[in-house]
Each structure stands twice: as C-alpha cells, then as structure tokens.
Design a protein around this motif. Structure first.
Motif, PDB file in Angstrom:
ATOM      1  N   LEU A  34       0.813  -1.220   0.000  1.00 32.53           N
ATOM      2  CA  LEU A  34       0.000   0.000   0.000  1.00 32.53           C
ATOM      3  C   LEU A  34       0.847   1.270   0.000  1.00 32.53           C
ATOM      4  CD1 LEU A  34      -2.807   1.221  -0.072  1.00 32.53           C
ATOM      5  CD2 LEU A  34      -2.895   1.023   2.424  1.00 32.53           C
ATOM      6  N   PRO A  35       1.841   1.420   0.891  1.00 25.97           N
ATOM      7  CA  PRO A  35       2.652   2.642   0.816  1.00 25.97           C
ATOM      8  C   PRO A  35       3.390   2.794  -0.512  1.00 25.97           C
ATOM      9  CG  PRO A  35       3.130   1.433   2.842  1.00 25.97           C
ATOM     10  CD  PRO A  35       2.205   0.590   2.034  1.00 25.97           C
ATOM     11  N   LEU A  36       3.885   1.680  -1.043  1.00 27.74           N
ATOM     12  CA  LEU A  36       4.574   1.760  -2.337  1.00 27.74           C
ATOM     13  C   LEU A  36       3.614   2.146  -3.458  1.00 27.74           C
ATOM     14  CD1 LEU A  36       6.935  -1.352  -2.082  1.00 27.74           C
ATOM     15  CD2 LEU A  36       7.593   1.072  -1.982  1.00 27.74           C
ATOM     16  N   LEU A  37       2.400   1.614  -3.400  1.00 24.94           N
ATOM     17  CA  LEU A  37       1.404   1.965  -4.418  1.00 24.94           C
ATOM     18  C   LEU A  37       1.017   3.436  -4.317  1.00 24.94           C
ATOM     19  CD1 LEU A  37      -0.303   0.925  -6.744  1.00 24.94           C
ATOM     20  CD2 LEU A  37      -2.065   0.303  -5.076  1.00 24.94           C
ATOM     21  N   ILE A  38       0.854   3.921  -3.104  1.00 25.99           N
ATOM     22  CA  ILE A  38       0.539   5.344  -2.912  1.00 25.99           C
ATOM     23  C   ILE A  38       1.656   6.210  -3.477  1.00 25.99           C
ATOM     24  CG2 ILE A  38       0.293   7.151  -1.144  1.00 25.99           C
ATOM     25  CD1 ILE A  38      -1.207   4.969   0.540  1.00 25.99           C
ATOM     26  N   LEU A  39       2.884   5.872  -3.150  1.00 23.56           N
ATOM     27  CA  LEU A  39       4.020   6.635  -3.668  1.00 23.56           C
ATOM     28  C   LEU A  39       4.068   6.568  -5.196  1.00 23.56           C
ATOM     29  CD1 LEU A  39       6.533   8.303  -3.021  1.00 23.56           C
ATOM     30  CD2 LEU A  39       7.796   6.145  -2.845  1.00 23.56           C
ATOM     31  N   TRP A  50       4.612   8.389 -16.918  1.00 22.13           N
ATOM     32  CA  TRP A  50       5.670   7.432 -16.597  1.00 22.13           C
ATOM     33  C   TRP A  50       5.447   6.799 -15.219  1.00 22.13           C
ATOM     34  CZ3 TRP A  50       8.672   5.588 -20.230  1.00 22.13           C
ATOM     35  CH2 TRP A  50       8.884   6.350 -21.374  1.00 22.13           C
ATOM     36  N   CYS A  51       4.536   7.367 -14.433  1.00 21.26           N
ATOM     37  CA  CYS A  51       4.231   6.786 -13.119  1.00 21.26           C
ATOM     38  C   CYS A  51       3.651   5.385 -13.261  1.00 21.26           C
ATOM     39  CB  CYS A  51       3.279   7.685 -12.332  1.00 21.26           C
ATOM     40  SG  CYS A  51       1.558   7.628 -12.912  1.00 21.26           S
ATOM     41  N   LEU A  52       3.165   5.057 -14.441  1.00 20.76           N
ATOM     42  CA  LEU A  52       2.617   3.719 -14.654  1.00 20.76           C
ATOM     43  C   LEU A  52       3.695   2.630 -14.516  1.00 20.76           C
ATOM     44  CD1 LEU A  52       0.083   4.397 -17.536  1.00 20.76           C
ATOM     45  CD2 LEU A  52      -0.376   4.100 -15.088  1.00 20.76           C
ATOM     46  N   LEU A 119      -8.656   6.841   0.137  1.00 21.69           N
ATOM     47  CA  LEU A 119      -7.397   6.809  -0.611  1.00 21.69           C
ATOM     48  C   LEU A 119      -7.587   7.325  -2.034  1.00 21.69           C
ATOM     49  CD1 LEU A 119      -5.733   3.435   0.411  1.00 21.69           C
ATOM     50  CD2 LEU A 119      -4.702   5.693   0.532  1.00 21.69           C
ATOM     51  N   ILE A 120      -8.629   6.871  -2.687  1.00 19.12           N
ATOM     52  CA  ILE A 120      -8.889   7.329  -4.055  1.00 19.12           C
ATOM     53  C   ILE A 120      -9.094   8.840  -4.078  1.00 19.12           C
ATOM     54  CG2 ILE A 120     -10.569   7.227  -5.951  1.00 19.12           C
ATOM     55  CD1 ILE A 120     -10.906   4.208  -5.224  1.00 19.12           C
ATOM     56  N   TRP A 121      -9.876   9.331  -3.131  1.00 24.50           N
ATOM     57  CA  TRP A 121     -10.106  10.772  -3.042  1.00 24.50           C
ATOM     58  C   TRP A 121      -8.787  11.502  -2.809  1.00 24.50           C
ATOM     59  CZ3 TRP A 121     -12.225  13.258   2.014  1.00 24.50           C
ATOM     60  CH2 TRP A 121     -12.238  14.636   1.894  1.00 24.50           C
ATOM     61  N   GLY A 122      -8.022  11.068  -1.812  1.00 26.78           N
ATOM     62  CA  GLY A 122      -6.764  11.733  -1.482  1.00 26.78           C
ATOM     63  C   GLY A 122      -5.761  11.682  -2.615  1.00 26.78           C
ATOM     64  N   LEU A 123      -5.672  10.543  -3.275  1.00 32.37           N
ATOM     65  CA  LEU A 123      -4.700  10.424  -4.365  1.00 32.37           C
ATOM     66  C   LEU A 123      -5.131  11.183  -5.609  1.00 32.37           C
ATOM     67  CD1 LEU A 123      -3.696   6.685  -3.913  1.00 32.37           C
ATOM     68  CD2 LEU A 123      -2.248   8.694  -3.527  1.00 32.37           C
ATOM     69  N   SER A 124      -6.431  11.213  -5.865  1.00 33.37           N
ATOM     70  CA  SER A 124      -6.878  11.959  -7.048  1.00 33.37           C
ATOM     71  C   SER A 124      -6.725  13.461  -6.845  1.00 33.37           C
ATOM     72  CB  SER A 124      -8.316  11.600  -7.410  1.00 33.37           C
ATOM     73  OG  SER A 124      -9.190  11.990  -6.385  1.00 33.37           O
ATOM     74  N   ALA A 125      -6.948  13.922  -5.604  1.00 34.09           N
ATOM     75  CA  ALA A 125      -6.836  15.357  -5.311  1.00 34.09           C
ATOM     76  C   ALA A 125      -5.437  15.742  -4.835  1.00 34.09           C
ATOM     77  CB  ALA A 125      -7.858  15.737  -4.237  1.00 34.09           C
ATOM     78  N   LEU A 126      -4.550  14.749  -4.696  1.00 36.54           N
ATOM     79  CA  LEU A 126      -3.218  14.968  -4.128  1.00 36.54           C
ATOM     80  C   LEU A 126      -3.326  15.670  -2.768  1.00 36.54           C
ATOM     81  CD1 LEU A 126      -1.242  15.992  -7.337  1.00 36.54           C
ATOM     82  CD2 LEU A 126      -1.236  13.774  -6.170  1.00 36.54           C
ATOM     83  N   ASN A 127      -4.216  15.145  -1.940  1.00 36.53           N
ATOM     84  CA  ASN A 127      -4.475  15.693  -0.617  1.00 36.53           C
ATOM     85  C   ASN A 127      -3.992  14.681   0.421  1.00 36.53           C
ATOM     86  OD1 ASN A 127      -5.586  16.718   1.772  1.00 36.53           O
ATOM     87  ND2 ASN A 127      -7.351  17.569   0.687  1.00 36.53           N
ATOM     88  N   TRP A 129      -4.362  14.490   3.788  1.00 41.83           N
ATOM     89  CA  TRP A 129      -5.216  14.057   4.902  1.00 41.83           C
ATOM     90  C   TRP A 129      -6.188  12.936   4.538  1.00 41.83           C
ATOM     91  CZ3 TRP A 129      -2.786  14.815   8.973  1.00 41.83           C
ATOM     92  CH2 TRP A 129      -1.997  15.945   9.136  1.00 41.83           C
ATOM     93  N   PRO A 130      -6.933  13.021   3.450  1.00 37.04           N
ATOM     94  CA  PRO A 130      -7.768  11.858   3.124  1.00 37.04           C
ATOM     95  C   PRO A 130      -6.930  10.621   2.779  1.00 37.04           C
ATOM     96  CG  PRO A 130      -8.142  13.638   1.539  1.00 37.04           C
ATOM     97  CD  PRO A 130      -7.201  14.148   2.560  1.00 37.04           C
ATOM     98  N   THR A 131      -5.744  10.848   2.215  1.00 34.50           N
ATOM     99  CA  THR A 131      -4.868   9.712   1.915  1.00 34.50           C
ATOM    100  C   THR A 131      -4.446   9.019   3.205  1.00 34.50           C
ATOM    101  OG1 THR A 131      -4.068  10.853  -0.074  1.00 34.50           O
ATOM    102  CG2 THR A 131      -2.741   9.007   0.743  1.00 34.50           C
ATOM    103  N   LEU A 132      -4.025   9.796   4.191  1.00 30.81           N
ATOM    104  CA  LEU A 132      -3.633   9.214   5.483  1.00 30.81           C
ATOM    105  C   LEU A 132      -4.812   8.542   6.185  1.00 30.81           C
ATOM    106  CD1 LEU A 132      -1.151  11.863   6.932  1.00 30.81           C
ATOM    107  CD2 LEU A 132      -0.630   9.578   6.048  1.00 30.81           C
ATOM    108  N   LEU A 133      -5.961   9.173   6.148  1.00 26.35           N
ATOM    109  CA  LEU A 133      -7.151   8.558   6.746  1.00 26.35           C
ATOM    110  C   LEU A 133      -7.449   7.233   6.048  1.00 26.35           C
ATOM    111  CD1 LEU A 133      -9.562   8.550   8.659  1.00 26.35           C
ATOM    112  CD2 LEU A 133     -10.801   9.955   6.971  1.00 26.35           C
ATOM    113  N   GLY A 134      -7.332   7.209   4.738  1.00 28.01           N
ATOM    114  CA  GLY A 134      -7.550   5.976   3.992  1.00 28.01           C
ATOM    115  C   GLY A 134      -6.573   4.881   4.399  1.00 28.01           C
ATOM    116  N   VAL A 135      -5.299   5.235   4.534  1.00 25.48           N
ATOM    117  CA  VAL A 135      -4.288   4.264   4.944  1.00 25.48           C
ATOM    118  C   VAL A 135      -4.626   3.710   6.322  1.00 25.48           C
ATOM    119  CG1 VAL A 135      -1.869   4.001   5.650  1.00 25.48           C
ATOM    120  CG2 VAL A 135      -2.421   5.191   3.530  1.00 25.48           C
ATOM    121  N   ILE A 136      -4.997   4.589   7.237  1.00 27.27           N
ATOM    122  CA  ILE A 136      -5.339   4.160   8.601  1.00 27.27           C
ATOM    123  C   ILE A 136      -6.519   3.194   8.577  1.00 27.27           C
ATOM    124  CG2 ILE A 136      -6.297   4.955  10.808  1.00 27.27           C
ATOM    125  CD1 ILE A 136      -4.511   7.518  10.379  1.00 27.27           C
ATOM    126  N   LEU A 137      -7.563   3.533   7.829  1.00 27.22           N
ATOM    127  CA  LEU A 137      -8.740   2.660   7.774  1.00 27.22           C
ATOM    128  C   LEU A 137      -8.434   1.323   7.107  1.00 27.22           C
ATOM    129  CD1 LEU A 137     -11.511   5.277   6.904  1.00 27.22           C
ATOM    130  CD2 LEU A 137     -11.249   4.009   9.059  1.00 27.22           C
TER     131      LEU A 137
END
Length: 168
Positions: A34-39, A50-52, A119-127, A129-137
């Motif tokens: 998960l952390p590697l995928l987020i990064l 190229w992130c693909l 996570l989807i919300w945080g990663l799409s918006a590059l935000n 806090w929702p990304t961290l909340l997603g990881v925690i959940l």
C-alpha cells in the motif's frame, strides 16, 4: 463464489502458493504494497504518465510476494495462522464457519473498503489528509481482519482434518 475467492483466483493462489504465503516474511512484507502503491500513484506529479512504470512494478510485487518466500519451517505463529485462517474463510461455502465468525470479517472488509474510498479521493486530489485517513482505515480493517482469521483458524483446526494438517 465469494468475492474473496474470486480475488484469490485472480492471484492464482494454488496449494503451493498458499503454503509459501504462510511464511511470516510474506505476510509482513505484504504490508509494503500500500505505501509503495501510494508513492507510485503520487509520483504522477513528477513523472506524469511514466508513473505507470512504478505502479506496474508495485502490482508485480503484490503478485510475486506470496511466491518468493519458502514454505515456513513452522506455521505455529500468528502470521502463518492468519493466512491459514484466510484459507478457512475462503472455504466457508464448503465448510461453514461458526456463527461468531460470520459477521465481523465482513464488517472489517467494509472498514477497509471505506479506507480505499478515502485513498482514491486523497490520491486523485493529491491531498495528504484523506490519503492518510484511507491508509489508517485500510490497515486498521486489515490487521483486525487477519487477527480474526487467526481466531477462526484456532476454532476450526480441530473441526476439519485438512485444516489441522496445515499446522506444523
């Protein structure tokens, strides 16, 4: 067929792969996905399309992980029993699990899934806090789920002969 069984089938989890995945190294290193995928997804800011490449590498790691570690010397540990419990859970259509194990794993899957939404919300918006909340959940739901799988395995290992043979 359950959703979980479809997912396992997509990962081509046969007997040998399950035995190797019961290695605690496989269980614990799987938490790197998960952390590697987020990064990798976040790297679109720097890498563009190229992130693909890193996304594909992470997905490859997720598929490869249960295959690269040897079968453990013993499955008498928490991480191995978690994997054995997941196998019992996947087989619940054929061999029913006790009532007290039927509801909580589904609730915990909902917790993890709600994390994926954040996570989807945080990663799409590059935000962050929702990304961290997603990881925690996701991790809260997953860790609690696999702890429940240990309990499930402990309850079922003496019910079915095949299950008892998984413990060595």
């Amino acid at each position: 067929m359950t959703l979980e069984r479809n997912i396992a089938a997509s990962f081509q989890m046969d007997e040998a792969t399950w035995a190797r995945h019961a290695n605690p190294w496989s269980v614990w290193t799987r938490f790197t996905v998960l952390p590697l995928l987020i990064l990798a997804i976040w790297s679109r800011v720097w890498l563009g399309w190229w992130c693909l490449i890193p996304v594909t590498i992470v997905m490859g790691w997720m598929w490869l992980n249960p295959r690269i570690f040897p079968k453990p010397n013993s499955t008498n540990n928490w991480a191995s029993k978690a994997v054995l419990g997941e196998r019992v859970w996947l087989n619940r259509d054929n061999i029913p699990v006790p009532k007290h194990h039927q509801r909580v794993p589904n609730i915990l899957s909902v917790v993890s899934t709600s994390g994926v939404i954040f996570l989807i919300w945080g990663l799409s918006a590059l935000n962050v806090w929702p990304t961290l909340l997603g990881v925690i959940l996701v991790y809260l739901g997953k860790l609690w789920f696999i702890d429940r799988m240990v309990w499930l395995y402990e309850d079922m290992k003496d019910v079915e002969a095949e299950y008892s043979h998984w413990l060595y």
